[in-house]
Each structure stands twice: as C-alpha cells, then as structure tokens.
Design an enzyme around this catalytic site. Structure first.
Site, PDB file in Angstrom:
ATOM      1  CG  HIS A  46      71.151  73.882  44.801  1.00 31.53           C
ATOM      2  ND1 HIS A  46      70.066  73.065  45.014  1.00 31.53           N
ATOM      3  CD2 HIS A  46      71.964  73.198  43.950  1.00 31.53           C
ATOM      4  CE1 HIS A  46      70.228  71.927  44.346  1.00 31.53           C
ATOM      5  NE2 HIS A  46      71.368  71.987  43.695  1.00 31.53           N
ATOM      6  CD  GLU A 149      74.463  68.857  38.871  1.00 31.44           C
ATOM      7  OE1 GLU A 149      74.803  69.132  40.033  1.00 31.44           O
ATOM      8  OE2 GLU A 149      73.885  69.670  38.137  1.00 31.44           O
ATOM      9  CG  ASP A 175      72.780  67.039  42.775  1.00 28.25           C
ATOM     10  OD1 ASP A 175      71.888  66.689  43.560  1.00 28.25           O
ATOM     11  OD2 ASP A 175      72.895  68.208  42.369  1.00 28.25           O
TER      12      ASP A 175
END
Length: 259
Positions: A46, A149, A175
C-alpha cells in the site's frame, strides 16, 4: 541485529515491537530505526515504494539500528528474492487464504531444498564476501510472516499454519472487515471473532501472533491490551499518520496551538 534475534525472542513468547513506513525517504527509515523500534516494515503493498527504493530504505533502517522487514505487494517470487537479496531480514506476505498460498510464501523465501529462492550475489551476501555464511544461515534466519486478512484465510487458518517455515501470522484488520461486509468496523463482533480464531490457532502452534496498531495516538494503550490477549509481534503507527497527526496537532487551531 539479525532477524535471528527477533525470531528467538518470538519463540520465547517475548514481545517485539516495530513500526511501519510507506514514504520512500531514507531519512524517515533512519529516524524510525533510531527511535528504538526493533524492526521497521517497509510496505510495498500500500505504497508507491519500488524495489530499488526498498534497497535504500533497508540500508537506512539498518543504519538506524533496527531490523528491516518488507511487506511484499503480493506473493511475487521475483520481488521477494529482490528484497531479501537487498538485505531484508524477512517478509510479510499479504492475503494468504489457504495452504497452497502458504506453501508458496515459504517456498519463495527459502533456498533449496526447503524452497526455490534463486541463489545470487548481492548486498545480503556481502556482495560475495560473506556468501558461505549467509547461505548457511538464511533458511533458519529469514522471517516469514503470513498475513490473514480475509475470511477465507480465517476459515483455513489451521491448514495454513500446518505449513513448515511460517514464523507467525499478522492480522490485516481493514481488509478482514471488508471481507466480512463491515468495512472499517474493527470492533464489530464478526471481526473480533475472526481475529480471535486466528490468534488462538497461532498460539496453539506456538507461533507469533502479530497485529498492526495503526493510529499513533492510541497505539500505546492498544498495545498493552494486545499483549494481554497474546499478541507478541506488534507494529506501532505508520510514518504517514505520525507526520499527519503531528502536523494537525501543531497547526493553527490544533490542540498544541490552543494550549
């Protein structure tokens, strides 16, 4: 300080605290390294950090006195090989949902016969000067943390953790909440139940349970609660939020200016 020291600490169920970075500047990496964290995760999933930038950040984290770890963008053997050869002491592999994906995660991080990591000369091997020593210890020393996740990973957690070579799990709470249909509701009963199942399965295997306490302002209090639950691998904050929260606090009209 090598990953071996972190791994031994986690095997003794001792708490290890690190931090997280998403901004590609060596000074930030060195600041976090000097702050007293045992390790710093360089996030390639990310963020816009490239493999080439990760090399410079790994060096800076080490210069600060911490262990550099990398969260991969995915289960990419080429990216994994590149960051480990650059000197990363271990990897966090996102979105592990079943046994086959867990096996692939271990395989790409380990040399034969345990895995399929390519053998070459790079910074991790002392540019050739420490090749024999590195090769002899790498499979034992390299940290492999699988991120759980998604609800599928939760359902398959027992078979995921049956894979040899995994050192622990790391919850991806946002997530996970999205996969449960309650995005961002980290205190929702379904999210808490899923986290508990992963935690209990991880501890039953005598592996390390990890979690990211994202917000700097509440990380210390949340950390105490997480340790009480059984988590031992804790990431505090992230460089982006540390900067943003400090900037807002000091800005005109912010808490600091009102004091």
């Amino acid at each position: 300080m090598l990953a071996r020291e972190i791994k031994q600490k986690l095997k003794r169920s001792q708490v290890s605290v690190g931090s997280w970075m998403t901004l590609a500047h060596p000074s930030i990496a060195e600041i976090l390294g000097r702050a007293g964290y045992e390790w710093v995760v360089i996030d390639l999933e990310h963020s816009a950090i490239s493999v080439a930038e990760a090399l410079r950040l790994i060096i800076a984290v080490e210069n600060g006195g911490a262990v550099p770890l990398v969260r991969l963008a995915g289960s990419d053997p080429l990216q994994c090989k590149a960051v480990l050869d650059s000197g990363a002491a271990g990897v966090l592999v996102p979105s592990i949902n079943n046994k086959a994906e867990a096996e692939a995660a271990v395989r790409m991080a380990k040399y034969p016969p345990l895995g399929s990591r390519g053998v070459g000369l790079a910074r991790a091997q002392g540019y050739g000067s420490t090749f024999p020593e590195y090769i002899a210890a790498a499979n034992d020393d390299t940290l492999v943390i699988v991120q759980i996740e998604h609800i599928d990973g939760v359902k398959n957690i027992e078979e995921i953790l049956s894979v040899p070579g995994i050192d622990g799990t790391f919850i991806g709470p946002y997530d996970l909440s999205m996969s449960l249909g309650v995005p961002g509701q980290l205190s929702h009963p379904d999210v808490l139940a899923a986290k508990k199942r992963v935690l209990e399965a991880t501890l039953a295997r005598k592996l390390s349970a990890g979690i990211h306490l994202v917000h700097p302002g509440s990380a210390a209090a949340e950390s105490r609660a997480a340790v009480a639950e059984g988590y031992t691998f804790l990431a505090h904050g992230t460089d982006m939020l540390m900067l943003a929260e400090s900037a807002r606090a000091l800005a005109p009209g912010g808490p600091a200016s009102r004091g």
